[in-house]
Design a protein around this motif. Structure first.
Motif, mmCIF file in Angstrom:
data_model
loop_
_atom_site.group_PDB
_atom_site.id
_atom_site.type_symbol
_atom_site.label_atom_id
_atom_site.label_comp_id
_atom_site.label_asym_id
_atom_site.label_seq_id
_atom_site.Cartn_x
_atom_site.Cartn_y
_atom_site.Cartn_z
ATOM 1 N N TRP B 12 0.796 -1.213 0.000
ATOM 2 C CA TRP B 12 0.000 0.000 0.000
ATOM 3 C C TRP B 12 0.830 1.265 0.000
ATOM 4 C CZ3 TRP B 12 -5.279 0.645 -0.259
ATOM 5 C CH2 TRP B 12 -6.041 -0.516 -0.178
ATOM 6 N N ARG B 13 2.120 1.139 0.378
ATOM 7 C CA ARG B 13 2.882 2.349 0.690
ATOM 8 C C ARG B 13 2.990 3.314 -0.481
ATOM 9 N NH1 ARG B 13 8.244 2.709 1.172
ATOM 10 N NH2 ARG B 13 8.894 4.659 2.106
ATOM 11 N N LYS B 14 3.532 2.845 -1.612
ATOM 12 C CA LYS B 14 3.742 3.794 -2.715
ATOM 13 C C LYS B 14 2.425 4.299 -3.307
ATOM 14 C CE LYS B 14 6.331 4.420 -6.926
ATOM 15 N NZ LYS B 14 6.854 3.747 -8.107
ATOM 16 N N SER B 16 -0.351 4.705 -1.845
ATOM 17 C CA SER B 16 -0.983 5.638 -0.905
ATOM 18 C C SER B 16 -0.316 6.995 -0.954
ATOM 19 C CB SER B 16 -0.914 5.081 0.514
ATOM 20 O OG SER B 16 -1.610 3.869 0.588
ATOM 21 N N LEU B 17 1.000 7.017 -1.173
ATOM 22 C CA LEU B 17 1.692 8.309 -1.310
ATOM 23 C C LEU B 17 1.197 9.043 -2.558
ATOM 24 C CD1 LEU B 17 5.328 7.364 -0.286
ATOM 25 C CD2 LEU B 17 3.781 8.900 0.914
ATOM 26 N N ILE B 18 1.007 8.288 -3.643
ATOM 27 C CA ILE B 18 0.474 8.905 -4.868
ATOM 28 C C ILE B 18 -0.922 9.446 -4.597
ATOM 29 C CG2 ILE B 18 -0.062 8.514 -7.288
ATOM 30 C CD1 ILE B 18 2.837 8.211 -6.710
ATOM 31 N N TRP B 19 -1.729 8.659 -3.873
ATOM 32 C CA TRP B 19 -3.087 9.096 -3.557
ATOM 33 C C TRP B 19 -3.064 10.372 -2.738
ATOM 34 C CZ3 TRP B 19 -5.529 9.570 1.220
ATOM 35 C CH2 TRP B 19 -6.907 9.784 1.177
ATOM 36 N N LEU B 20 -2.130 10.438 -1.789
ATOM 37 C CA LEU B 20 -2.021 11.627 -0.948
ATOM 38 C C LEU B 20 -1.655 12.839 -1.795
ATOM 39 C CD1 LEU B 20 -2.240 12.396 1.993
ATOM 40 C CD2 LEU B 20 0.212 12.050 2.235
ATOM 41 N N ALA B 21 -0.723 12.630 -2.735
ATOM 42 C CA ALA B 21 -0.355 13.734 -3.641
ATOM 43 C C ALA B 21 -1.564 14.183 -4.453
ATOM 44 C CB ALA B 21 0.772 13.292 -4.564
#
Lengths: 189, 134
Positions: B12-14, B16-21
């Motif tokens: 989920w990590r990467k 989720s970071l894209i989603w946050l961006a």
């Protein structure tokens, strides 16, 4: 398979590109009435729906990742979440359409805004969001078929099918990402 | 969601970071729309939309790890849009319709303003039965 889906995506870009060009041209030809018409859209619905679709893209991407790693239950849950978020989008859209129709914003003789060219913006609004909603519904249908097949076992968890479905889903999301500034963020300041 | 215990969480990590961006860009575009910046409102909004689309295209649609043929196919759609918009606008920006003037073609504003018969005559050897008796 991936190349075929991308060719299809390019054709969909062609389709929506024509609509977006019409928007751009009419906005260039009559910017002030366009902004006046665009102020009647409801940003809360639009922004919420954008967040919903972007999250559904996340769950769809996670479904693909899970399928690549062979995690069957996670794939199923992520696909189900994608469908649920897609349906949430449609429900919110339904409420938004209801609100727009309550204000009488359907192009025709009883249109409430005054220069007639405001109807152009609203015609564009109904056509583009309607066609987008049809695309989204088709996407939800495809995801549901694929989820059922995975559940029943007729589709193996590491099939490339999920990648193709995900590409279509991300396309529908990307189209909405462009519709947001075009429909909801014009003339707000 | 625990297909294999703890290992699913690292997946989920990467994304989720894209989603946050993507969420931050959404906040930026909606927020900046309410600040009166004139023409920059549109520029910011469409740049942010393009950035969001680029994030989805590259990371969610795996263009970062696709072979060249796939990336070409993705670019084809964009190129087509560029041609569509540039050619169509090159037409509309060089006309004067409904009072929407354009600085690119000041001569266009004069279309229809001259007296009949004062336009420059055609220099081709026109067939006399088709010329309008000037």
């Amino acid at each position: 398979m991936t190349l075929g889906v991308w060719a299809f995506i390019a054709s969909e870009v062609l389709f929506f590109g024509g609509l977006f060009l019409a928007y751009a041209l009419y906005r260039h030809l009559d910017p002030d009435t366009f902004k006046q018409a665009a102020r009647e859209t409801e940003v809360v619905y639009g922004a919420t729906n954008t967040a919903v679709l972007l999250t559904s893209s996340l769950t769809m991407a996670m479904a693909v990742k899970a399928s690549e790693e062979g995690f069957r239950r996670m794939t199923l849950w992520c696909l189900t979440a994608t469908m649920a978020l897609g349906l949430t989008f449609l429900v919110i859209k339904g409420f938004e359409y209801h609100s727009d129709l309550d204000k009488g914003l359907w192009p025709g003789p009883d249109f409430p805004l005054h220069p007639a060219t405001t109807q152009l913006f609203w015609a564009f609004y109904w056509i583009s969001t309607g066609v987008h909603a049809v695309h989204l519904t088709i996407g939800i249908g495809i995801v549901s078929v694929v989820t059922l097949r995975l559940k029943r076992g007729t589709l193996p968890v590491q099939a490339t099918t999920f990648d193709g479905v995900a590409l279509y889903w991300h396309l529908v999301d990307t189209i909405w990402v462009f519709l947001l500034p075009m429909l909801y963020l014009v003339g707000r300041s | 969601m625990n297909g294999a215990g703890r290992s699913t969480l690292r997946l989920w990590r990467k994304p989720s970071l894209i989603w946050l961006a993507l969420m931050l860009l959404l906040g930026l575009t909606v927020g900046s729309a309410y600040i009166p910046l004139g023409v920059f409102n549109g520029i910011i909004n469409y740049s942010v939309a393009a950035a969001k689309a680029a994030l989805v295209l590259i990371f969610f649609m795996h263009l970062d790890r696709s072979r060249a043929a796939i990336r070409l196919a993705a670019c084809v759609g964009v190129f087509w849009l560029l041609f569509l918009f540039s050619l169509s606008f090159s037409d509309y920006l060089t006309r004067d319709w409904n009072g929407s003037s354009t600085t690119l073609a000041p001569q266009a504003k004069q279309v229809g303003t001259r007296e009949r018969g004062t336009y420059p005559k055609a220099r081709l050897p026109l067939n006399s039965q088709f010329s309008d008796g000037d």
